[in-house]
Design a protein around this motif. Structure first.
Motif, PDB file in Angstrom:
ATOM      1  N   LEU A   1      18.983  -5.361 -78.138  1.00 42.35           N
ATOM      2  CA  LEU A   1      19.280  -4.143 -78.886  1.00 42.35           C
ATOM      3  C   LEU A   1      18.030  -3.273 -78.872  1.00 42.35           C
ATOM      4  CD1 LEU A   1      21.344  -2.673 -80.805  1.00 42.35           C
ATOM      5  CD2 LEU A   1      20.105  -3.752 -82.695  1.00 42.35           C
ATOM      6  N   SER A   2      18.207  -1.989 -78.626  1.00 41.53           N
ATOM      7  CA  SER A   2      17.092  -1.049 -78.656  1.00 41.53           C
ATOM      8  C   SER A   2      17.101  -0.328 -79.998  1.00 41.53           C
ATOM      9  CB  SER A   2      17.213  -0.041 -77.510  1.00 41.53           C
ATOM     10  OG  SER A   2      16.125   0.860 -77.529  1.00 41.53           O
ATOM     11  N   ILE A   3      16.001  -0.463 -80.748  1.00 39.26           N
ATOM     12  CA  ILE A   3      15.853   0.222 -82.035  1.00 39.26           C
ATOM     13  C   ILE A   3      14.953   1.424 -81.796  1.00 39.26           C
ATOM     14  CG2 ILE A   3      15.174   0.000 -84.451  1.00 39.26           C
ATOM     15  CD1 ILE A   3      15.486  -3.008 -84.197  1.00 39.26           C
ATOM     16  N   ARG A   4      15.524   2.620 -81.822  1.00 40.23           N
ATOM     17  CA  ARG A   4      14.800   3.839 -81.472  1.00 40.23           C
ATOM     18  C   ARG A   4      14.575   4.687 -82.719  1.00 40.23           C
ATOM     19  NH1 ARG A   4      17.830   5.612 -75.793  1.00 40.23           N
ATOM     20  NH2 ARG A   4      17.530   3.612 -74.729  1.00 40.23           N
ATOM     21  N   PHE A   5      13.333   5.056 -82.949  1.00 41.25           N
ATOM     22  CA  PHE A   5      12.955   5.791 -84.147  1.00 41.25           C
ATOM     23  C   PHE A   5      12.827   7.277 -83.820  1.00 41.25           C
ATOM     24  CE2 PHE A   5      10.965   1.562 -84.078  1.00 41.25           C
ATOM     25  CZ  PHE A   5      11.696   0.966 -85.099  1.00 41.25           C
ATOM     26  N   LEU A   6      13.496   8.114 -84.610  1.00 39.74           N
ATOM     27  CA  LEU A   6      13.549   9.549 -84.353  1.00 39.74           C
ATOM     28  C   LEU A   6      12.926  10.314 -85.515  1.00 39.74           C
ATOM     29  CD1 LEU A   6      17.305   9.687 -83.260  1.00 39.74           C
ATOM     30  CD2 LEU A   6      15.327   9.164 -81.828  1.00 39.74           C
ATOM     31  N   LYS A   7      12.071  11.298 -85.187  1.00 33.09           N
ATOM     32  CA  LYS A   7      11.502  12.113 -86.259  1.00 33.09           C
ATOM     33  C   LYS A   7      12.431  13.271 -86.625  1.00 33.09           C
ATOM     34  CE  LYS A   7       8.544  15.284 -83.584  1.00 33.09           C
ATOM     35  NZ  LYS A   7       7.143  15.716 -83.371  1.00 33.09           N
ATOM     36  N   ASN A   8      13.415  13.517 -85.770  1.00 31.80           N
ATOM     37  CA  ASN A   8      14.492  14.455 -86.093  1.00 31.80           C
ATOM     38  C   ASN A   8      15.711  14.010 -85.298  1.00 31.80           C
ATOM     39  OD1 ASN A   8      14.154  15.497 -83.427  1.00 31.80           O
ATOM     40  ND2 ASN A   8      12.500  16.813 -84.186  1.00 31.80           N
ATOM     41  N   GLY A   9      16.658  14.857 -85.120  1.00 31.39           N
ATOM     42  CA  GLY A   9      17.884  14.429 -84.466  1.00 31.39           C
ATOM     43  C   GLY A   9      17.751  14.067 -83.003  1.00 31.39           C
TER      44      GLY A   9
ATOM     45  N   SER B   1      15.360   9.224 -88.774  1.00 35.50           N
ATOM     46  CA  SER B   1      16.599   8.539 -88.427  1.00 35.50           C
ATOM     47  C   SER B   1      16.305   7.441 -87.421  1.00 35.50           C
ATOM     48  CB  SER B   1      17.647   9.512 -87.862  1.00 35.50           C
ATOM     49  OG  SER B   1      17.150  10.185 -86.726  1.00 35.50           O
ATOM     50  N   VAL B   2      17.268   6.537 -87.255  1.00 31.94           N
ATOM     51  CA  VAL B   2      17.110   5.440 -86.305  1.00 31.94           C
ATOM     52  C   VAL B   2      18.389   5.325 -85.489  1.00 31.94           C
ATOM     53  CG1 VAL B   2      17.906   3.689 -87.973  1.00 31.94           C
ATOM     54  CG2 VAL B   2      16.508   2.998 -86.011  1.00 31.94           C
ATOM     55  N   ASN B   3      18.218   5.113 -84.199  1.00 36.38           N
ATOM     56  CA  ASN B   3      19.338   4.957 -83.278  1.00 36.38           C
ATOM     57  C   ASN B   3      19.346   3.519 -82.767  1.00 36.38           C
ATOM     58  OD1 ASN B   3      21.333   5.251 -81.301  1.00 36.38           O
ATOM     59  ND2 ASN B   3      19.884   6.051 -79.791  1.00 36.38           N
ATOM     60  N   LEU B   4      20.414   2.796 -83.024  1.00 42.56           N
ATOM     61  CA  LEU B   4      20.577   1.437 -82.519  1.00 42.56           C
ATOM     62  C   LEU B   4      21.448   1.530 -81.274  1.00 42.56           C
ATOM     63  CD1 LEU B   4      21.236  -0.390 -85.910  1.00 42.56           C
ATOM     64  CD2 LEU B   4      19.060   0.036 -84.754  1.00 42.56           C
TER      65      LEU B   4
ATOM     66  N   GLN C   1      21.220   1.157 -71.452  1.00 42.21           N
ATOM     67  CA  GLN C   1      21.820   2.476 -71.293  1.00 42.21           C
ATOM     68  C   GLN C   1      21.561   3.307 -72.539  1.00 42.21           C
ATOM     69  OE1 GLN C   1      25.934   2.590 -69.734  1.00 42.21           O
ATOM     70  NE2 GLN C   1      25.852   0.358 -69.665  1.00 42.21           N
ATOM     71  N   ASP C   2      21.648   4.644 -72.390  1.00 50.68           N
ATOM     72  CA  ASP C   2      21.523   5.532 -73.539  1.00 50.68           C
ATOM     73  C   ASP C   2      22.877   5.686 -74.226  1.00 50.68           C
ATOM     74  OD1 ASP C   2      18.826   5.982 -73.420  1.00 50.68           O
ATOM     75  OD2 ASP C   2      18.997   7.701 -72.081  1.00 50.68           O
ATOM     76  N   ILE C   3      23.448   4.565 -74.620  1.00 54.13           N
ATOM     77  CA  ILE C   3      24.713   4.557 -75.350  1.00 54.13           C
ATOM     78  C   ILE C   3      24.456   3.949 -76.718  1.00 54.13           C
ATOM     79  CG2 ILE C   3      27.053   3.629 -75.448  1.00 54.13           C
ATOM     80  CD1 ILE C   3      27.142   3.722 -72.433  1.00 54.13           C
ATOM     81  N   SER C   4      24.797   4.681 -77.751  1.00 55.41           N
ATOM     82  CA  SER C   4      24.452   4.286 -79.108  1.00 55.41           C
ATOM     83  C   SER C   4      25.571   3.510 -79.786  1.00 55.41           C
ATOM     84  CB  SER C   4      24.124   5.531 -79.941  1.00 55.41           C
ATOM     85  OG  SER C   4      23.829   5.168 -81.271  1.00 55.41           O
ATOM     86  N   TYR C   5      25.185   2.453 -80.502  1.00 58.04           N
ATOM     87  CA  TYR C   5      26.128   1.743 -81.363  1.00 58.04           C
ATOM     88  C   TYR C   5      26.228   2.439 -82.721  1.00 58.04           C
ATOM     89  CZ  TYR C   5      25.460  -2.130 -78.051  1.00 58.04           C
ATOM     90  OH  TYR C   5      25.389  -2.910 -76.924  1.00 58.04           O
ATOM     91  N   GLY C   6      25.174   3.177 -83.088  1.00 58.81           N
ATOM     92  CA  GLY C   6      25.184   3.860 -84.376  1.00 58.81           C
ATOM     93  C   GLY C   6      23.838   4.486 -84.688  1.00 58.81           C
ATOM     94  N   ILE C   7      23.856   5.615 -85.389  1.00 57.10           N
ATOM     95  CA  ILE C   7      22.641   6.305 -85.809  1.00 57.10           C
ATOM     96  C   ILE C   7      22.655   6.389 -87.333  1.00 57.10           C
ATOM     97  CG2 ILE C   7      21.274   8.417 -85.656  1.00 57.10           C
ATOM     98  CD1 ILE C   7      22.700   9.001 -83.013  1.00 57.10           C
ATOM     99  N   PHE C   8      21.547   6.020 -87.960  1.00 58.30           N
ATOM    100  CA  PHE C   8      21.460   6.019 -89.414  1.00 58.30           C
ATOM    101  C   PHE C   8      20.385   6.983 -89.896  1.00 58.30           C
ATOM    102  CE2 PHE C   8      23.379   1.962 -88.441  1.00 58.30           C
ATOM    103  CZ  PHE C   8      24.318   1.785 -89.444  1.00 58.30           C
ATOM    104  N   ASP C   9      20.716   7.752 -90.925  1.00 58.08           N
ATOM    105  CA  ASP C   9      19.753   8.605 -91.609  1.00 58.08           C
ATOM    106  C   ASP C   9      18.782   7.704 -92.375  1.00 58.08           C
ATOM    107  OD1 ASP C   9      18.415  10.493 -93.150  1.00 58.08           O
ATOM    108  OD2 ASP C   9      20.217  11.669 -93.534  1.00 58.08           O
TER     109      ASP C   9
END
Length: 256
Positions: A68-76, A122-125, A130-138
């Motif tokens: 699982l890739s846990i990606r940290f975003l400073k904005n959207g 926000s965080v994108n799991l 691939q750049d396919i998301s299971y879910g993005i959380f605020d």
């Protein structure tokens, strides 16, 4: 430590679902910080993460890939860091019949993940390949919830706190079919199966779950849930001198 820092990264995400809700902290027997939306939940415990995506097929896909890739975003759209979960740094399995549980091999790795969750927007799991998301959380409010979680976990560790299901108790009751139920914590767990539950003389393996997943208010007296390998669920309660178990639609009181 398996993480990478990225100055600017624009995510091309397909099939992404965004969760917009507030973070909460539960100080119950198993402290956790969590965010819950209509069909997804992300729960942080003292040494692991539980993630319930929108569908069971996503849970199965994560476990099948063991990543699982846990990606940290400073904005959207701007990725500022990531942690790649894999077999070399964590164990991934489906628990409670649905959520994916990520148990980190290193508390340092998990500390990095918590730091990033507390600091970003926000965080994108997503899938590891691939750049396919299971879910993005605020992550609004995550900082305060994670501080409370860390404080509770540190307190439990310093006090040597241990929560276990009551042993040596037999429960009796039922409706048309009377049952005698006896759970026993195993000295030598069989993998995730750390409990044996005997119902009318027939035994099954079960695993313990000390929290109502994604629920900030467990029922009064709740101690632990025992999740059977046959998908049965036994809920154990204790309040004052009363000990009881709930199985199906019936309550079973201590009878020994």
């Amino acid at each position: 430590m398996s993480f990478q820092t990225i100055s600017i990264g624009t995510l091309m995400m397909a099939m992404a679902t965004t969760a917009s809700a507030e973070w909460s902290f539960n100080s119950g027997p198993n402290p956790n910080a969590f965010i819950q939306t209509g069909n997804m939940t992300l729960e942080l415990q003292c040494n692991r993460i539980r993630f319930a995506p929108a569908g069971y097929e996503d849970s199965q896909d994560i476990v099948d890939k063991q990543g699982l890739s846990i990606r940290f975003l400073k904005n959207g759209t701007t990725e500022v860091g990531a942690f790649q979960v894999g077999a070399e740094n964590a164990a991934l399995q489906i628990v409670d019949n649905y959520p994916v549980e990520i148990s980190f091999n290193s508390q340092q790795d998990y500390g990095f993940v918590l730091d990033q969750l507390a600091a970003n927007a926000s965080v994108n799991l997503s899938m590891v390949d691939q750049d396919i998301s299971y879910g993005i959380f605020d992550l609004k409010g995550s900082g305060a919830a994670i501080r409370s979680l860390r404080s509770a976990c540190d307190s439990d560790a310093s006090q040597g706190t241990s929560y276990e299901a009551p042993e040596g108790i037999v429960y009796c009751g039922g409706g048309a079919i009377k049952r005698v139920i006896e759970p026993v914590i195993l000295d030598n767990p069989d993998g995730e199966w750390d409990t044996r539950v005997t119902v009318n003389g027939e035994s099954i393996r079960a695993m313990t779950a000390y929290s109502y997943f994604g629920n900030s208010e467990p029922p009064t007296g709740f101690v632990v849930a025992l999740l059977g390998e046959d998908r049965s669920e036994f809920l154990i309660f204790s309040e004052g001198s009363a000990n009881w178990l709930e199985y199906g639609d019936y309550r079973y009181d201590q009878c020994n």
